[in-house]
Structures are given as structure tokens and as C-alpha cells.
Design an enzyme around this catalytic site. Structure first.
Site, PDB file in Angstrom:
ATOM      1  N   ASP A   1      -1.421   5.568  -6.350  1.00  0.00           N
ATOM      2  CA  ASP A   1      -2.309   4.841  -5.503  1.00  0.00           C
ATOM      3  C   ASP A   1      -2.288   3.352  -6.148  1.00  0.00           C
ATOM      4  OD1 ASP A   1      -2.816   4.570  -2.622  1.00  0.00           O
ATOM      5  OD2 ASP A   1      -5.187   4.180  -3.335  1.00  0.00           O
TER       6      ASP A   1
ATOM      7  N   ASP B   1       0.954  -1.075   0.367  1.00  0.00           N
ATOM      8  CA  ASP B   1      -0.465   0.054   0.138  1.00  0.00           C
ATOM      9  C   ASP B   1       1.286   1.306  -0.321  1.00  0.00           C
ATOM     10  OD1 ASP B   1      -1.657   2.063  -0.100  1.00  0.00           O
ATOM     11  OD2 ASP B   1      -2.847   1.587   2.408  1.00  0.00           O
TER      12      ASP B   1
END
Length: 486
Positions: free
Chosen positions: A366, A165
Site C-alpha cells: 500500500d 493511492d
């Protein structure tokens, strides 16, 4: 020469200072259209329903001499490389049913992820800029668990799948004794089996700086809550992490005894955000703050990659400056100036993508968000430009978060206009066709893989990043797009 230019721009990237701004301008050097092999893509979606099994995990520490030599070389050079897998390739994560069921589940996770990202930035939850050893773990992060890497935790190392992440600044794994743990594919890590595990004391500087810190039997307790209601709670510790043949000692991790959320299957999370407590931040001088990744493309049997260290930076990459947002310092913001369809720049004001002085708006890269989100005004103009150039394709009703879909059942190939991101400073990222027109079922429904956002924040998601060599040089403030498909 023309053929070479065609191939390069067909893949994804070219740099130019002359960007067309009207429908009458055509003097640019990349093709206006690409072709999608519909028949092959549908076959790949059906193939993907067959799970990737992990029955060979007990043997994974047995390496060939060539592999061992490669790992030793990487350890000396400060280069650390891991295989990157999409969650659908791991059998323990698979959802029963067809491609559409798995797609809908992914979009549901994605919507929660986007809501959490927007909420965090709007709430201004951030990280203090402390050095490793006296850092801060935030009480608010988010994760969706789409991509995984395998790392060793403890001494001797216990191999674990963890979520990758780029928007989080913490490393954690589920730990015994497990008061509340979700299902994961590997045995839950037991600190008692590790000679290198060291709990952080309540009176330490590290514990005093942890948000929502507590104390239990002299040990520092941490708690991280995620925007979708997921959470991890447990003991803060220093532990050894193994990447292939490289051993990294005294890494600050969370040892979670109570955990719940979207991470089902994975053992925990590997935060790659730009804060000092992320894995990138803790590696520090060993890697120069650089890492690169290539996300797994659909329909391939190979894995992607995640690589740390300066040698991971591809030669010939085109670089875009990172933009710091004090309101959300863990995220990687970049300057987007516009969007293109079929070689023509869509008439959208650059202000729509600008990060303002209050830390609102802007564009985030992202890995945890699947579908690129754009402010509604930008999305509508972008979508309409795409629809205007695909009148030859039969439209069908929308699916899930997508409002622009096509019934391509019976087609062998179709021609679609190119899609491009125009970045501040000149670079243009032209996407592979499979990164913006994607199958949502196994019978020929394809959708335009972008969605509107109710906020001013834009997020470039992992579907649009697939197969593109992406490098982050946090120390110097740049993100690079490599010249080759990876």
C-alpha cells in the site's frame, strides 16, 4: 565477485530457494549487517525542514526541445511518466515546527489510514467487476495523502497536484462552484473553463451503477466517504486528463463540490487500485494494466516517479504473484512467507501471513500507509530478533507508534542487522537500512519502523518501499521488485 554480491544485496533484492530456518544456518549470499550514516541522516532531517516551493508552476508548461521530444516518444510508445513527490516537499502541505512535529502528524494520519483499510476489508465493501463505461464508484475508500503527482485536468489542461493511492478506485478533484472545499495549492478546477468536460446524465448506465448515486438538475451525483470521516461529494463526469505530453480523453472522474478530509493541499485523488474505475483500469489497453513507481527517499532533492505502460517494467526484476481477494479486490495482495533479521529467518509461522478463505488476513502492498503493520505475534518475534542483534546501540523510550527506539546522538555511523521479507516462491527483499531504522526527530532518535496491528492483516507501507523500483503487472497478476535503486 563477492563485492558485487555485497552491493546487490545491500541495496535490497536477491532471489534464493535456500532460505535459512535456524540460527545455525549461515549459507546465504547476502551480508548480515549494514551501516547507517547517522550524522548525514540527521543533517538531512534538518534540511527537510526547508520547504520545497512551487513558485515556478506558471512556467511549467514551457519545456525544452529535448523534453518535448521525449514526451512525443512516450506518447507513441504508450508510456506515461510522472514525477512523484512526498507531501513534505510541497510548501503548502508543510506543518510548522520541527521534524518531530511533522513526524507525529504523519503517524496520526497513518493510524487513521490503517484503521480505515482494516474497516473496509472487514466490512467487505468492494467493487463490481464492470468494464470502463459502466463501472461502479464505491461508497467507502480511504486515503492519507502522502505522495502526490501533477496532472492536467480539462481542456486546456489545468495542472493539479493529486494524491496517489494504490488502495482506491476513483479519480476526483475539487471543483467550482465550491460549496465546501479545503485548501489546495492550485486554483480549484472550474468545469466551465474546460471544453472537454461532460457531466454524466442521471439516466445513463454509469450513473445507475454508482453506489450512493443521486440526481441534481439532470446530472449524476456521486458521494465517496473515507474511513477517517473524510468525504467528497459532487458530479460524475467524463473529462480529459493530460500526463506530460499524453492526452487521455473520456476519463470518468468525480467533480467534487463538497469535500473534507486529510487531502489538504492536494486537489484530489488519483486511484491506482486494481478495479476497473481506477486510473490504471481506465487506461486499460493503452498500458496493458502495468505501472511502476519509485517513492521519494528522505533527504534527496530529486523526485520519485510514477510510470504507466509495459516499457516501465524493469529488466531483471524479481516477480511475486498477486493474490486476489474478492472481499477487497482493489488492494494488491502478495504472498509473504516470513521475515529475516541479520540473515536469519525469524521463527514465525507462515499461517500468520496467509489470506484465508473468508478474505481475512493476508499481506497488502500500500502506497498510502507509511509504516509496515504486522499481526502482533509476528511483530513481537520480529522486533525481539532485531533487539537481540542491536544490543550495542543505546535504547531510549518509544515515540508515537514505535516501541523500539535508539539514542544515536553523537554517533557518526552505526552497524545494524539486515531486514528481509521472504516471499512465496523464493524471492527475498532485503531492505536498505534507511527503510527500517528511521529518524523521528533532528537530534538523533531513531526508531525501528514497524508497528503491530490488532488485526490479522499485514500492510507493507511506503517507508519500507522507498527508493525501490516497484512494478505492478495487474493483467498477468504479478508485482516486481527491480534490481536497481531508483
Amino acid at each position: 565477485m563477492v563485492f558485487v554480491l555485497f552491493l546487490l544485496s545491500l541495496l535490497f533484492l536477491t532471489t534464493s530457494t535456500s532460505i535459512p530456518t535456524s540460527s545455525h544456518s549461515h549459507n546465504h549470499s547476502y551480508p548480515h549487517f549494514q551501516r547507517i550514516n547517522v550524522k548525514q541522516t540527521i543533517a538531512e532531517t534538518k534540511l527537510n525542514l526547508k520547504p520545497f516551493h512551487t513558485t515556478k508552476q506558471p512556467q511549467e508548461n514551457k519545456k525544452s526541445n529535448a523534453e518535448s521530444m521525449s514526451e512525443k516518444s512516450d506518447a507513441v510508445s504508450g508510456k506515461h511518466k510522472l514525477k512523484l513527490l512526498h507531501r513534505d516537499k510541497i510548501s503548502a502541505f508543510n506543518i510548522s515546527g520541527d521534524h518531530l512535529s511533522r513526524f507525529n502528524a504523519r503517524m496520526e494520519r497513518d493510524s487513521k489510514r490503517v484503521t480505515a483499510v482494516v474497516r473496509q476489508i472487514a466490512g467487505g465493501v468492494g467493487y463490481e467487476t464492470e468494464e470502463f463505461g459502466s463501472g461502479v464508484v464505491s461508497g467507502m475508500e480511504q486515503g492519507s495523502g502522502e505522495y502526490f503527482v501533477r496532472i492536467g485536468v480539462g481542456s486546456p489542461p489545468k495542472n493539479q497536484y493529486v494524491v496517489v493511492d494504490s488502495g482506491s478506485d476513483i479519480i476526483w478533484v475539487q471543483c467550482q462552484p465550491c460549496t465546501q472545499c479545503y485548501h489546495q495549492s492550485d486554483p480549484v478546477f472550474n468545469p466551465e473553463d474546460s471544453s472537454s468536460y461532460a457531466g454524466v446524465s442521471c439516466g445513463s448506465t454509469v450513473c445507475s451503477r454508482v453506489e450512493n448515486a443521486g440526481c441534481h438538475e439532470g446530472r449524476c451525483r456521486y458521494e465517496v466517504s473515507y474511513g477517517d470521516g473524510s468525504y467528497t461529494k459532487g458530479t460524475l463526469a467524463l473529462e480529459t486528463i493530460t500526463l506530460g505530453g499524453t492526452v487521455i480523453r473520456n476519463v470518468a472522474i468525480g467533480c467534487g463540490h463538497r469535500n473534507q478530509g486529510m487531502f489538504v493541499g492536494a486537489a484530489g485523488l488519483l486511484g491506482l487500485g486494481s478495479g476497473p474505475m481506477s486510473f490504471v483500469g481506465q487506461l486499460g489497453g493503452q498500458t496493458g494494466g502495468t505501472f511502476s513507481y519509485c517513492l521519494v527517499s528522505r533527504g534527496t532533492e530529486s523526485s520519485g516517479s510514477l510510470e504507466f505502460g509495459r516499457e516501465s517494467v524493469p529488466v531483471g526484476a524479481s516477480w511475486v504473484s498477486l493474490i486476489h481477494n474478492p472481499r477487497a479486490p482493489s488492494f494488491y495482495y502478495i504472498g509473504l512467507s516470513g521475515l529475516g533479521v541479520g540473515g536469519l529467518r525469524v521463527p514465525i509461522s507462515e499461517d500468520i501471513f496467509r489470506l484465508n478463505e473468508l478474505g481475512e488476513g493476508g499481506v497488502v502492498m500500500d502506497t498510502g500507509t507509511a509504516v509496515t503493520r504486522l499481526p502482533a505475534a509476528a511483530y513481537n518475534a520480529f522486533r525481539d530478533a532485531f533487539v537481540a542483534q542491536t544490543t550495542n546501540l543505546p535504547k531510549t523510550s518509544g515515540v508515537s507508534i514505535f516501541d523500539t527506539c535508539y539514542d544515536l546522538n553523537g554517533f557518526v555511523t552505526v552497524r545494524v542487522p539486515t531486514i528481509s521479507f521472504y516471499f512465496l516462491g523464493g524471492p527475498i527483499l532485503t531492505l536498505p537500512a534507511r527503510n527500517f531504522l528511521i529518524p523521528v526527530d533532528s537530534v538523533g532518535t531513531f526508531c525501528f519502523a514497524f508497528a503491530p496491528s490488532s488485526s490479522g492483516l499485514s500492510i507493507i507501507g511506503n517507508i519500507q518501499q522507498e527508493g525501490i523500483e516497484i512494478s505492478v503487472d495487474g493483467a498477468n497478476g504479478y508485482i516486481g521488485f527491480g534490481p536497481n535503486i531508483c
